[in-house]
Design a protein around this motif. Structure first.
Motif, short mmCIF file in Angstrom:
data_model
loop_
_atom_site.label_atom_id
_atom_site.label_comp_id
_atom_site.label_asym_id
_atom_site.label_seq_id
_atom_site.Cartn_x
_atom_site.Cartn_y
_atom_site.Cartn_z
N HIS A 1 12.57 -12.09 -3.58
CA HIS A 1 12.13 -10.86 -4.21
C HIS A 1 12.08 -9.75 -3.17
N ILE B 1 9.68 -5.93 -2.63
CA ILE B 1 8.62 -5.08 -3.15
C ILE B 1 8.89 -3.64 -2.73
N GLY C 1 7.44 -5.21 -7.73
CA GLY C 1 8.11 -6.41 -7.25
C GLY C 1 9.33 -6.73 -8.09
N ILE D 1 12.20 -9.47 -8.73
CA ILE D 1 12.49 -10.89 -8.50
C ILE D 1 13.87 -11.19 -9.10
N ALA E 1 6.38 -14.75 -9.30
CA ALA E 1 5.46 -13.87 -10.02
C ALA E 1 4.01 -14.27 -9.76
N LEU F 1 2.99 -13.30 -6.18
CA LEU F 1 2.79 -11.86 -5.98
C LEU F 1 1.55 -11.33 -6.69
N THR F 2 0.85 -12.21 -7.39
CA THR F 2 -0.36 -11.77 -8.11
C THR F 2 -1.53 -12.69 -7.83
N ALA G 1 2.00 -7.37 -5.90
CA ALA G 1 2.70 -6.34 -6.67
C ALA G 1 1.86 -5.93 -7.87
N LEU H 1 5.94 -6.14 -12.09
CA LEU H 1 6.98 -7.12 -11.79
C LEU H 1 8.20 -6.91 -12.70
N LYS I 1 3.32 -11.76 -16.86
CA LYS I 1 3.10 -10.76 -15.83
C LYS I 1 4.33 -9.88 -15.60
N VAL I 2 5.48 -10.34 -16.06
CA VAL I 2 6.73 -9.59 -15.87
C VAL I 2 6.83 -8.51 -16.94
#
Length: 668
Positions: free
Chosen positions: A165, A167, A176, A178, A210, A213-214, A223, A226, A262-263
Motif C-alpha cells: 500500500h 499512504i 491509504g 491498497i 486495511a 492501517l486502522t 489511514a 482506504l 473500512k474501504v
C-alpha cells in the motif's frame, strides 16, 4: 522520484496468516450524492483512475488515443483541484501493448504515465509478463509511481514481494491506497517468471492491510480513508449487466461483499468492462453504499470518484462516481506544460517506432478478426490462423517437428488485422497480434488428453471468463453438447476428417505459454501440463508469425467454424423412421460477412437432406451463431447386410464449408 504527497513508506513486513480482526472505524456509511455537491463540511478526496491501459499511447501513428487520454486526465484534475486529487490505476498499465510502446518494452508508456503524475497502481497480471525480476528491476525503477500488490508473497512465506500500500496526505487526510491482483496470475503469465511467488486471495490481501492501517499503531502506518485497487472484476459492463447480474458471479460478489467495510471505494480492472455501481457496505445500515468502478480498457475513459470525508465523525459520508469518456485535447490542454511533456513522450516513441512499424510484410484479402471486443468466448478467424501457422512453422523443412495439431489461446491474440484501403499489413500490425515474446514449442498428448484440453475451454466455476475459445489448426474440428455436465461436453473430435484415436499420441504446437510443464495451468488448461517430449523450436512467436505472413501473403481469412454444437444427437438410425437433431454455431462470428444459408446432411456419401440455416445467436456458454434443425428419414439400405454398423452423418454448411460429423449406428 516517486510522485505523491506520501506520509510514510508502505509496509513490506510480514503478513500474518488468516484474516485479522477488524479494528478501527475509518471511512464507511456513505451516500451516493448522484452528481450533486458533497455533504457540507466534508473534505473532498478525489480519485482519477485507469485500468487495463495496455500501453495505448498510440494506435494510429499520431498518438491520438494517448493525447486524448492525457487531456481528459488533466482537465478532470484541474476541475477537481490538483491538491485534493490522486491519480491511480488498477493494473495492466503495460503489457499486450501496441507496437509503438511494445517495440521499446513499454518504456514510453511508463514515461508517459510519469509525465501525467501517476501516483500508484495495483500490479496487474501483465506487469508480470516478463517476470518478477523484470518488474522489480526494470519497470519499478523507471516508474515514478508505486506498484502495489498486497496479495503477492515470496513463495512459501508470508512476506510481501511488493509494496502492499501507500499512504498519501490529501488536504490533511491520510488516504491509504491498497493494491491487489487476481490470484490467477500464475496461470496467465509464463510460469517461470513468477515461480518464486505466491498469489493469495486478493480480498484477504486487502483486508489484512486495511486492518493494519486502522489498528491504532502509528508504527505500521495509519489511514483515515482506504481505497482498494483490485486487478480483478466483473464480467459485464453497465450496459450488459445489472448489479444483480454481477453479484451472481462469485469472483465479483467476493470482491464487493467481503472487502472490509473500512474501504471507502473499490476500483477494479482485469475484465476490461466499464461499470459504476453502488454496493451495500457489509455490516452497515441499509442504504450505506460505496462505489465500485471499472473504466473499461485501452484509454477509453477516466474513472472519477469524489469522496466527502467528515473530519468530525472520521467517516466518508458522501460520494460521487462516474466514468468520463476520453475526449480530444482542448486549446487549454495544448498549452499545458504537463500535457506537452506527455505528448512529447508519445511523439518521440512514434518517431522511434515509425521506420520499423511501416515496413510492409504482406497483404490480406479481408479483415482477419478476433472475437469482438476482448470477448474470448467465441472462436475467431485470427486465433485459428495463428494456430495453423504454429503447425506450418514447426513443420517447415529443416525443422520438421512433426506437429499434428496447432492450438492458440484467445487471450494471446491482441490485435485484429484490418484490410484498410488495399489490404497491406505492416510489420507493426503483424507484430502486435502476438506481443508477448513466447517461443514456439511442441509436446505430445494422447487423443484422450486433447479431448480434455477442449473440455477445459469451459473454465472452472466462479472465474470471470467462463469460456475461453481455443483457436485450432485447419485440420481439426469437433462437436459438443453445451447442455451436458462439465467435463463431458465434447462429443466428437476429427483430425484430417478422421475420428481422433484416444490412445494415439498427437504432437501439438503452440506458444510456450500453453505448451508448458511449469506446474501452473495456463488459463486453467491443466492438461497442457501432462504432455511428454516437450521441445522448443527456438522461434519467437512474434517473429515466426511475421515471417510466416510474408511467406504466405496474400492471406485470406477462413470462414470455417471448427467447433459445432449438436443437440439431441442421435445414436442410432432406423430405416423408415424420422431422425431429428439441432445444429448450432455453424457461423464463425468473427467473420460476419459469411453467413451460412443451408447445411447438407449426408450418410456414407449419400445425401439425406438439406436444412435451412437461420442467422440467429443462441446465448449460452459459449454463445452460438447460425442454427439449423435437421430432420430426415432413411429409405433404402446403405449396408450390404442387416448387421448394424457405425457410420457417420456428415453436416456441411454452405457457403462457409463448416463441417461436423455425428457417429450413429444404422440398424437393418
Amino acid at each position: 522520484m516517486k510522485h505523491g504527497r506520501k506520509l510514510a513508506a508502505a509496509t513490506t513486513g510480514l503478513i500474518l496468516a488468516g484474516s485479522a480482526a477488524m479494528t478501527g472505524t475509518p471511512a464507511s456509511a456513505a451516500t451516493n450524492m448522484k452528481g450533486g455537491p458533497l455533504p457540507a463540511g466534508t473534505t473532498a478526496i478525489n480519485i482519477l483512475n485507469l485500468n487495463d491501459f495496455h500501453g495505448r499511447i498510440d494506435t494510429d501513428g499520431k498518438g491520438t488515443l494517448g493525447k486524448n487520454f492525457a487531456c481528459t486526465i488533466l482537465t478532470q484534475r484541474e476541475q477537481l483541484g490538483a491538491a485534493n486529487t490522486l491519480t491511480l490505476g488498477a493494473g495492466d498499465l503495460i503489457g499486450a501493448s501496441p507496437f509503438t510502446s511494445a517495440v521499446q518494452d513499454d518504456a514510453p508508456t511508463i514515461d508517459y504515465l510519469n509525465a501525467l503524475g501517476m501516483n500508484a497502481s495495483s500490479v496487474g497480471n501483465h506487469e508480470f509478463d516478463a517476470g518478477y525480476d523484470d518488474l522489480t528491476q526494470r519497470v519499478e525503477p523507471r516508474a515514478d509511481y508505486e506498484y502495489l500488490g498486497a496479495n503477492v508473497l515470496i513463495k512459501g512465506t508470508q512476506t510481501p514481494a511488493l509494496k502492499t500500500h501507500e499512504i498519501y496526505d490529501v488536504a490533511g487526510v491520510r488516504v491509504g491506497v491498497i493494491g491487489a491482483v487476481t490470484k490467477d496470475t500464475p496461470s496467465l503469465v509464463a510460469g517461470t517468471g513468477v515461480a518464486n511467488l505466491d498469489f493469495i486471495d486478493p480480498v484477504d490481501g486487502v483486508n489484512r492491510v486495511a486492518n493494519e492501517l486502522t489498528d491504532g499503531n502509528e508504527a505500521n502506518g495509519e489511514a483515515d480513508v482506504l481505497i482498494a485497487e483490485y486487478h480483478e472484476g466483473g464480467p459485464y459492463s453497465s450496459t450488459t449487466g445489472t448489479l444483480a447480474d454481477q453479484l451472481a458471479v462469485p469472483v465479483f460478489a467476493h470482491l464487493v461483499n467481503d472487502t472490509s467495510a473500512k474501504v471507502a471505494a473499490i476500483l477494479q480492472g482485469h475484465t476490461h468492462q466499464a461499470y459504476v455501481y453502488d454496493v451495500q457496505i457489509p455490516g452497515e445500515a441499509a442504504g450505506s453504499t460505496r462505489p465500485v468502478l471499472q473504466t473499461g480498457n485501452y484509454a477509453a475513459a477516466v474513472g472519477k470518484v469524489q469522496l466527502g470525508y467528515d473530519p468530525a465523525t472520521k467517516k466518508v459520508t458522501g460520494y460521487n462516481a462516474a466514468n468520463v469518456p476520453a475526449v480530444a485535447p482542448s486549446p487549454a490542454c495544448l498549452t499545458n506544460a504537463t500535457y506537452q511533456s506527455a505528448a512529447k513522450v508519445i511523439d518521440d516513441a512514434i518517431a522511434f517506432a515509425a521506420p520499423i512499424a511501416a515496413q510492409p510484410v504482406g497483404k490480406i484479402t479481408a479483415d482477419i478478426l478476433r472475437d469482438g471486443a476482448d470477448d474470448r468466448k467465441r472462436e475467431s478467424a485470427l486465433s485459428n490462423l495463428v494456430a495453423q501457422q504454429y503447425v506450418d512453422v514447426v513443420n517447415a523443412p529443416g525443422r520438421d517437428m512433426g506437429a499434428d495439431i496447432g492450438v492458440m489461446n484467445p487471450g494471446g491474440v491482441r490485435a485484429d488485422l484490418l484490410y484498410g484501403t488495399d489490404g497491406t499489413v505492416t510489420f507493426a500490425q503483424a507484430a502486435t497480434v502476438l506481443p508477448f515474446g513466447n517461443t514456439v514449442k511442441t509436446a505430445d498428448y494422447t487423443g484422450a488428453q486433447f479431448k480434455q484440453i477442449l473440455e477445459e475451454q469451459w473454465q472452472p466455476a466462479g472465474v470471470s471468463r467462463p469460456f475461453l475459445a481455443m483457436g485450432l489448426s485447419k485440420n481439426v474440428t469437433y462437436t459438443y453438447d453445451p447442455t451436458r455436465a462439465q467435463g463431458s461436453r465434447i462429443t466428437g473430435i476429427f483430425v484430417g476428417g478422421a475420428p481422433i484415436d484416444p490412445a494415439k499420441v498427437y504432437t501439438i504446437a503452440s506458444a510456450s505459454f500453453l505448451i508448458t510443464n511449469t506446474g501452473v495451468a495456463p488459463d486453467n488448461f491443466g492438461t497442457f501440463l501432462k504432455g511428454t517430449n516437450y521441445r522448443d523450436s527456438g522461434l519467437v512467436d512474434q517473429n515466426a508469425f511475421v515471417d510466416w505472413f510474408k511467406a504466405n501473403s496474400p492471406v485470406t481469412p477462413s470462414p470455417v467454424q471448427h467447433g459445432v454444437a449438436i443437440l439431441n444427437a442421435p445414436t442410432a438410425i432406423n430405416y423408415g423412421k424420422t431422425t431429428t437433431f439441432r445444429v448450432e454455431g455453424v457461423d464463425l462470428s468473427s467473420n460476419g460477412k459469411v453467413k451460412n444459408t443451408s447445411v447438407l446432411v449426408s450418410i456414407d456419401g449419400r445425401t439425406a437432406t438439406t436444412a435451412k440455416v437461420s442467422s440467429v445467436r443462441v446465448e449460452g456458454v459459449p454463445s452460438r451463431d447460425g442454427v439449423a434443425d435437421v430432420a430426415f428419414k432413411l429409405i433404402g439400405k446403405i449396408l450390404p447386410d442387416d448387421s448394424p454398423r457405425t457410420v457417420y452423418i456428415k453436416i456441411v454448411a454452405a457457403p462457409s464449408g463448416t463441417t461436423a460429423w455425428v457417429p450413429v449406428q444404422v440398424k437393418g
